[in-house]
Design an enzyme around this catalytic site. Structure first.
Site, PDB file in Angstrom:
ATOM      1  N   LEU A 184      91.126  67.363 -36.193  1.00 56.15           N
ATOM      2  CA  LEU A 184      90.435  67.264 -34.798  1.00 56.15           C
ATOM      3  C   LEU A 184      89.154  67.816 -34.560  1.00 56.15           C
ATOM      4  CD1 LEU A 184      90.542  65.960 -31.822  1.00 56.15           C
ATOM      5  CD2 LEU A 184      91.980  68.118 -31.306  1.00 56.15           C
TER       6      LEU A 184
ATOM      7  N   HIS B 245      92.079  80.773 -34.623  1.00 55.81           N
ATOM      8  CA  HIS B 245      90.491  81.125 -34.414  1.00 55.81           C
ATOM      9  C   HIS B 245      90.297  80.932 -33.038  1.00 55.81           C
ATOM     10  CE1 HIS B 245      86.280  80.347 -35.179  1.00 55.81           C
ATOM     11  NE2 HIS B 245      86.789  81.058 -36.491  1.00 55.81           N
TER      12      HIS B 245
END
Length: 339
Positions: free
Chosen positions: A126, A230
Site C-alpha cells: 500500500l 515506522h
C-alpha cells in the site's frame, strides 16, 4: 475521478517511480526493473486464472486519476503466502525460570522463528504518492482491497495478514537488525532488505539462529522497537486496526515490525459493505461512498458523492459519469460501502 484497477504492462514506468519513492524498508517494492516487470506479469496472469482455491497468485492494483491518467498509488494482495518461498516470522512468547529452592521466579520474553502464516492471504504494497495524500484517497485505497476479496472469496484464505514496516532511520538502518548483524550476519540492513525483496530468502534459513532468542539479551535499542511501526506506517496501521486487525505477537525478522491479522469474514468493510443494484440517474448526490463493479480482470472501483444508496430497495443510484467510469449499466450489481 480516481479509479482503482488491475495493473497492466503499460503502468511499468509509474510503478517503478512508486518503488523509488517508497524508500528503504518497503520490501515488496524493490527498485529492480526485472522484478517489477515480473510482478506486473504475475498479476496479469492471476487476474485471468480460473481457480477454486488460492495458491500463489498476486493481485496488484493501481489508483489512477481518470482525468490526467496519472498513477497516484498502488496496493496489492498475495493470495497465499509461503507456498513457493517460505515466509518467516519471529513469534513473541514467554518462558519461565523458576526455582522453589532459591525462591526465584522470572518470566522472560523469547523470540522463536516460525512459518505459522503459511497459506494465509496478505494485503501489502500500500503506497499513496505524496502529492495525493489528502482527502479520502488513502482510506479508499486501503479498504477497497477488502471488497475485492469479499467478491472473490474462493481466491483467498480465511485469514488475512498485513506485515507492517518496522522502525528504521532515514538511511534505512534498523536497530533490531543492527543487533542481529553483530551476532549472526555480516551484511547491512538495506542489503538484507533488498535480498528479501528480490525473493532471495535462502540466507535466512542458513544464518538465522535456530533456537529462541531471549529478548532481554538484545540491546536496549533493539528491544525498544520490537512490535513498533515506522512513523510513516502509523496511519496505515490505524486504518487496519479500525478494520479489526490485531497483533498476535508475530514480528518481522529484520526490523521487528508487527504483523497483524484478521479473519476475512470479520473485517469491518466486508461486514458493512452491501451488494446493490445499479440505477443510473441524473443529478444524484449523497455522502461519499466507495463502489466496486465486482469484476475480476475488469475490476474497477472508485469513490464519489455523485451517488445515493436506497436501503429500502437495495438500489445504488449513480450519475452516468460514475457508471461509465466503472463500466456499468442499469441493473448491474455493485458492492458499496460508506467512506
Amino acid at each position: 475521478m480516481q479509479i482503482l484497477r488491475p495493473i497492466t504492462s503499460n503502468d511499468f514506468a509509474a510503478f517503478k517511480q512508486i518503488a523509488i519513492e517508497s524508500g528503504h524498508g518497503f520490501t515488496s517494492l524493490p527498485v529492480d526493473d526485472q522484478l517489477l516487470q515480473e510482478k506486473i506479469s504475475r498479476s496479469e496472469r492471476s487476474f485471468t486464472k480460473q481457480l477454486a482455491q488460492p495458491f500463489d497468485e498476486g493481485y496488484v492494483f493501481v489508483l489512477e486519476d481518470s482525468d490526467s491518467g496519472e498513477i497516484m498509488g498502488t496496493t496489492a494482495i498475495e493470495a497465499a503466502v509461503g507456498m513457493q518461498v517460505p515466509l518467516y516470522h519471529y513469534h513473541m512468547g514467554k518462558t519461565v525460570h523458576h526455582s522453589r529452592t532459591l525462591d526465584v521466579y522470572n518470566t522472560v520474553e523469547i523470540l522463536s522463528m516460525c512459518n505459522d502464516y503459511t497459506g494465509c492471504s496478505e494485503i501489502c504494497t500500500l503506497f499513496l504518492r505524496e502529492p495525493f495524500r489528502k482527502g479520502l484517497a488513502g482510506r479508499f485505497l486501503s479498504r477497497s482491497r477488502f471488497v475485492f476479496m469479499a467478491d472473490h472469496t474462493e481466491r483467498f484464505s480465511e485469514t488475512v495478514i498485513a506485515e507492517m514496516r518496522g522502525v528504521s532511520d532515514s538511511q534505512g538502518n534498523s536497530p533490531f537488525w543492527k543487533w542481529l548483524q553483530e551476532h549472526f550476519f555480516s551484511i547491512e540492513f538495506p542489503q538484507a532488505d533488498h535480498l528479501v525483496g528480490l525473493g532471495d530468502k535462502v540466507f535466512i534459513s542458513e544464518l538465522m539462529p535456530k533456537y529462541p532468542i531471549y529478548a532481554n539479551l538484545l540491546s536496549k535499542d533493539a528491544q525498544a522497537v520490537i512490535g513498533q511501526v515506522h512513523e510513516k506506517t502509523k496511519p496505515a496501521l490505524k486504518l487496519l486496526e479500525k478494520e479489526g486487525f490485531e497483533h498476535r505477537g508475530y514480528i518481522d525478522l529484520f526490523d521487528a515490525g508487527p504483523t497483524v491479522e484478521a479473519k476475512l469474514k470479520n473485517i469491518r468493510t466486508v461486514q458493512r459493505s452491501v451488494v446493490a443494484t445499479v440505477n443510473i440517474a441524473n443529478d444524484v448526490s449523497g455522502k461519499a461512498r466507495a463502489i466496486s463493479n465486482q469484476g475480476l480482470a475488469n475490476f474497477r472501483a472508485t469513490f464519489t458523492d455523485k451517488c445515493s444508496y436506497d436501503s429500502t430497495t437495495n438500489t445504488l443510484n449513480m450519475q452516468p459519469c460514475v457508471a461509465q467510469a466503472l463500466e456499468l449499466s442499469n441493473g448491474d450489481s455493485v458492492r458499496t460501502f460508506s467512506l
